[in-house]
Write a protein that holds these residues in place. Structure first.
Motif, PDB file in Angstrom:
ATOM      1  N   GLY A 171      12.087 -10.557 -34.331  1.00 10.46           N
ATOM      2  CA  GLY A 171      11.160 -11.663 -34.411  1.00 10.46           C
ATOM      3  C   GLY A 171      11.794 -13.035 -34.469  1.00 10.46           C
ATOM      4  N   LYS A 172      13.106 -13.092 -34.575  1.00  8.99           N
ATOM      5  CA  LYS A 172      13.792 -14.384 -34.629  1.00  8.99           C
ATOM      6  C   LYS A 172      13.867 -14.974 -33.224  1.00  8.99           C
ATOM      7  CE  LYS A 172      15.135 -13.628 -38.910  1.00  8.99           C
ATOM      8  NZ  LYS A 172      14.489 -14.187 -40.032  1.00  8.99           N
ATOM      9  N   GLY A 173      13.534 -16.223 -33.084  1.00 10.51           N
ATOM     10  CA  GLY A 173      13.567 -16.877 -31.782  1.00 10.51           C
ATOM     11  C   GLY A 173      14.960 -17.353 -31.418  1.00 10.51           C
ATOM     12  N   VAL A 174      15.320 -17.155 -30.158  1.00  9.26           N
ATOM     13  CA  VAL A 174      16.606 -17.603 -29.642  1.00  9.26           C
ATOM     14  C   VAL A 174      16.354 -18.297 -28.308  1.00  9.26           C
ATOM     15  CG1 VAL A 174      18.845 -16.849 -28.760  1.00  9.26           C
ATOM     16  CG2 VAL A 174      17.887 -15.757 -30.768  1.00  9.26           C
ATOM     17  N   THR A 175      16.977 -19.436 -28.106  1.00  5.39           N
ATOM     18  CA  THR A 175      16.882 -20.143 -26.834  1.00  5.39           C
ATOM     19  C   THR A 175      18.097 -19.760 -26.002  1.00  5.39           C
ATOM     20  OG1 THR A 175      15.814 -21.980 -27.968  1.00  5.39           O
ATOM     21  CG2 THR A 175      16.655 -22.402 -25.764  1.00  5.39           C
ATOM     22  N   THR A 176      17.859 -19.259 -24.773  1.00  4.96           N
ATOM     23  CA  THR A 176      18.965 -18.876 -23.904  1.00  4.96           C
ATOM     24  C   THR A 176      19.046 -19.838 -22.725  1.00  4.96           C
ATOM     25  OG1 THR A 176      17.602 -17.343 -22.624  1.00  4.96           O
ATOM     26  CG2 THR A 176      18.779 -16.447 -24.514  1.00  4.96           C
ATOM     27  N   VAL A 177      20.261 -20.203 -22.379  1.00  7.28           N
ATOM     28  CA  VAL A 177      20.532 -21.105 -21.261  1.00  7.28           C
ATOM     29  C   VAL A 177      21.342 -20.310 -20.242  1.00  7.28           C
ATOM     30  CG1 VAL A 177      21.576 -23.280 -20.554  1.00  7.28           C
ATOM     31  CG2 VAL A 177      20.586 -23.063 -22.836  1.00  7.28           C
ATOM     32  N   SER A 178      20.758 -20.078 -19.071  1.00  9.67           N
ATOM     33  CA  SER A 178      21.463 -19.297 -18.045  1.00  9.67           C
ATOM     34  C   SER A 178      21.556 -20.097 -16.757  1.00  9.67           C
ATOM     35  CB  SER A 178      20.742 -17.978 -17.797  1.00  9.67           C
ATOM     36  OG  SER A 178      19.429 -18.210 -17.352  1.00  9.67           O
ATOM     37  N   GLY A 179      22.499 -19.715 -15.918  1.00  7.72           N
ATOM     38  CA  GLY A 179      22.653 -20.359 -14.622  1.00  7.72           C
ATOM     39  C   GLY A 179      23.533 -21.585 -14.631  1.00  7.72           C
ATOM     40  N   GLY A 191      28.021 -14.985 -19.680  1.00  9.87           N
ATOM     41  CA  GLY A 191      27.626 -16.160 -18.908  1.00  9.87           C
ATOM     42  C   GLY A 191      26.327 -16.792 -19.344  1.00  9.87           C
ATOM     43  N   VAL A 192      25.750 -16.352 -20.453  1.00 13.84           N
ATOM     44  CA  VAL A 192      24.484 -16.903 -20.963  1.00 13.84           C
ATOM     45  C   VAL A 192      24.749 -17.503 -22.338  1.00 13.84           C
ATOM     46  CG1 VAL A 192      22.124 -16.367 -21.660  1.00 13.84           C
ATOM     47  CG2 VAL A 192      23.138 -15.191 -19.710  1.00 13.84           C
ATOM     48  N   ILE A 193      24.326 -18.754 -22.521  1.00  7.52           N
ATOM     49  CA  ILE A 193      24.470 -19.424 -23.814  1.00  7.52           C
ATOM     50  C   ILE A 193      23.246 -19.107 -24.654  1.00  7.52           C
ATOM     51  CG2 ILE A 193      24.682 -21.643 -24.981  1.00  7.52           C
ATOM     52  CD1 ILE A 193      25.909 -22.747 -22.410  1.00  7.52           C
ATOM     53  N   GLU A 194      23.464 -18.611 -25.867  1.00  6.56           N
ATOM     54  CA  GLU A 194      22.377 -18.323 -26.803  1.00  6.56           C
ATOM     55  C   GLU A 194      22.459 -19.307 -27.953  1.00  6.56           C
ATOM     56  OE1 GLU A 194      22.764 -14.285 -28.040  1.00  6.56           O
ATOM     57  OE2 GLU A 194      22.174 -13.486 -26.089  1.00  6.56           O
ATOM     58  N   ILE A 195      21.359 -20.016 -28.208  1.00  5.11           N
ATOM     59  CA  ILE A 195      21.261 -20.978 -29.304  1.00  5.11           C
ATOM     60  C   ILE A 195      20.168 -20.485 -30.249  1.00  5.11           C
ATOM     61  CG2 ILE A 195      20.839 -23.380 -29.949  1.00  5.11           C
ATOM     62  CD1 ILE A 195      23.222 -23.222 -28.154  1.00  5.11           C
ATOM     63  N   GLN A 196      20.472 -20.385 -31.527  1.00  4.87           N
ATOM     64  CA  GLN A 196      19.497 -19.887 -32.488  1.00  4.87           C
ATOM     65  C   GLN A 196      18.380 -20.898 -32.679  1.00  4.87           C
ATOM     66  OE1 GLN A 196      21.876 -19.155 -35.938  1.00  4.87           O
ATOM     67  NE2 GLN A 196      22.795 -17.301 -35.080  1.00  4.87           N
ATOM     68  N   CYS A 245      22.193 -29.392 -31.476  1.00  8.06           N
ATOM     69  CA  CYS A 245      21.000 -28.797 -32.090  1.00  8.06           C
ATOM     70  C   CYS A 245      21.174 -28.559 -33.585  1.00  8.06           C
ATOM     71  CB  CYS A 245      20.663 -27.474 -31.407  1.00  8.06           C
ATOM     72  SG  CYS A 245      20.189 -27.647 -29.691  1.00  8.06           S
ATOM     73  N   GLY A 246      22.397 -28.589 -34.065  1.00  6.68           N
ATOM     74  CA  GLY A 246      22.652 -28.357 -35.481  1.00  6.68           C
ATOM     75  C   GLY A 246      22.413 -26.921 -35.892  1.00  6.68           C
ATOM     76  N   THR A 247      22.769 -25.986 -35.022  1.00  8.38           N
ATOM     77  CA  THR A 247      22.527 -24.581 -35.306  1.00  8.38           C
ATOM     78  C   THR A 247      23.635 -23.728 -34.699  1.00  8.38           C
ATOM     79  OG1 THR A 247      20.902 -22.810 -35.124  1.00  8.38           O
ATOM     80  CG2 THR A 247      21.058 -24.318 -33.277  1.00  8.38           C
ATOM     81  N   GLY A 248      23.562 -22.425 -34.902  1.00  7.22           N
ATOM     82  CA  GLY A 248      24.569 -21.513 -34.389  1.00  7.22           C
ATOM     83  C   GLY A 248      24.190 -20.944 -33.046  1.00  7.22           C
ATOM     84  N   GLY A 249      25.061 -20.112 -32.523  1.00  7.11           N
ATOM     85  CA  GLY A 249      24.795 -19.481 -31.244  1.00  7.11           C
ATOM     86  C   GLY A 249      26.033 -18.781 -30.724  1.00  7.11           C
ATOM     87  N   ALA A 250      25.961 -18.342 -29.466  1.00  4.04           N
ATOM     88  CA  ALA A 250      27.072 -17.603 -28.870  1.00  4.04           C
ATOM     89  C   ALA A 250      26.982 -17.685 -27.354  1.00  4.04           C
ATOM     90  CB  ALA A 250      27.029 -16.141 -29.308  1.00  4.04           C
ATOM     91  N   LYS A 299      29.513 -25.031 -27.428  1.00  5.43           N
ATOM     92  CA  LYS A 299      29.887 -25.639 -28.708  1.00  5.43           C
ATOM     93  C   LYS A 299      29.233 -27.009 -28.861  1.00  5.43           C
ATOM     94  CE  LYS A 299      33.896 -26.861 -31.460  1.00  5.43           C
ATOM     95  NZ  LYS A 299      35.354 -26.853 -31.561  1.00  5.43           N
ATOM     96  N   GLN A 300      29.232 -27.795 -27.786  1.00 11.59           N
ATOM     97  CA  GLN A 300      28.617 -29.118 -27.834  1.00 11.59           C
ATOM     98  C   GLN A 300      27.100 -29.026 -27.997  1.00 11.59           C
ATOM     99  OE1 GLN A 300      30.021 -30.785 -24.192  1.00 11.59           O
ATOM    100  NE2 GLN A 300      32.141 -30.952 -24.915  1.00 11.59           N
ATOM    101  N   LEU A 301      26.478 -28.059 -27.314  1.00 14.34           N
ATOM    102  CA  LEU A 301      25.021 -27.896 -27.432  1.00 14.34           C
ATOM    103  C   LEU A 301      24.638 -27.422 -28.828  1.00 14.34           C
ATOM    104  CD1 LEU A 301      24.144 -26.271 -23.988  1.00 14.34           C
ATOM    105  CD2 LEU A 301      23.804 -28.635 -24.698  1.00 14.34           C
ATOM    106  N   LYS A 302      25.421 -26.513 -29.394  1.00 11.52           N
ATOM    107  CA  LYS A 302      25.142 -26.042 -30.754  1.00 11.52           C
ATOM    108  C   LYS A 302      25.266 -27.183 -31.749  1.00 11.52           C
ATOM    109  CE  LYS A 302      28.149 -22.716 -30.740  1.00 11.52           C
ATOM    110  NZ  LYS A 302      28.963 -21.565 -31.139  1.00 11.52           N
ATOM    111  N   LYS A 303      26.264 -28.031 -31.548  1.00  5.43           N
ATOM    112  CA  LYS A 303      26.437 -29.187 -32.434  1.00  5.43           C
ATOM    113  C   LYS A 303      25.261 -30.147 -32.289  1.00  5.43           C
ATOM    114  CE  LYS A 303      30.542 -30.830 -33.149  1.00  5.43           C
ATOM    115  NZ  LYS A 303      31.833 -31.525 -32.996  1.00  5.43           N
TER     116      LYS A 303
END
Length: 124
Positions: free
Chosen positions: A60-68, A96-101, A87-92, A81-85
């Motif tokens: 149920g936790k939402g994650v924003t994914t950035v692909s392409g 090839g897909v960026i996941e931002i919490q 947004c002020g949140t974590g991710g991975a 790393k720059q996008l997580k900073k």
């Protein structure tokens, strides 16, 4: 496709070179499999960055994914790393897909557009 016996027979360590790549049988220092896979992934992209919001399989936790994003793996990690900073949140970065919490679609869209990417909001 090689048989299972042929797949399992390969050399994985040599006292001369150390560890070897199971795909190309070259020493890991000389292996180019990841670079070739990265180049293939970039070549298959259409130039549009897609931003999704996903909750399935995440309890149920939402994650924003950035692909392409047409960048190689090291540059993709740096962008993440720059996008997580931002947004002020974590991710991975996974395959090839960026996941931002969290749900940060609008912030990510604005940030990526200022960096010159064509961005589309896709999915829910």
């Amino acid at each position: 496709m090689a048989s299972l016996h042929d797949q399992l027979r390969g050399l994985v360590y040599s006292t001369e070179h150390g560890e070897t790549c199971p795909e190309c049988r070259q020493p890991l220092a000389e292996c180019e499999c990841s670079a070739l896979a990265d180049a293939e992934r970039i070549a298959s992209l259409d130039g549009i960055v897609r931003i999704h919001r996903e909750t399935s399989g995440r309890k149920g936790k939402g994650v924003t994914t950035v692909s392409g994003v047409p960048l190689a793996e090291p540059e993709l990690k740096s962008l993440a790393k720059q996008l997580k900073k931002r947004c002020g949140t974590g991710g991975a970065v996974k395959e090839g897909v960026i996941e931002i919490q969290g749900d940060h679609r609008q912030v990510l869209k604005a940030e990526l557009e200022t960096r010159g990417y064509t961005v589309k909001l896709a999915g829910g």
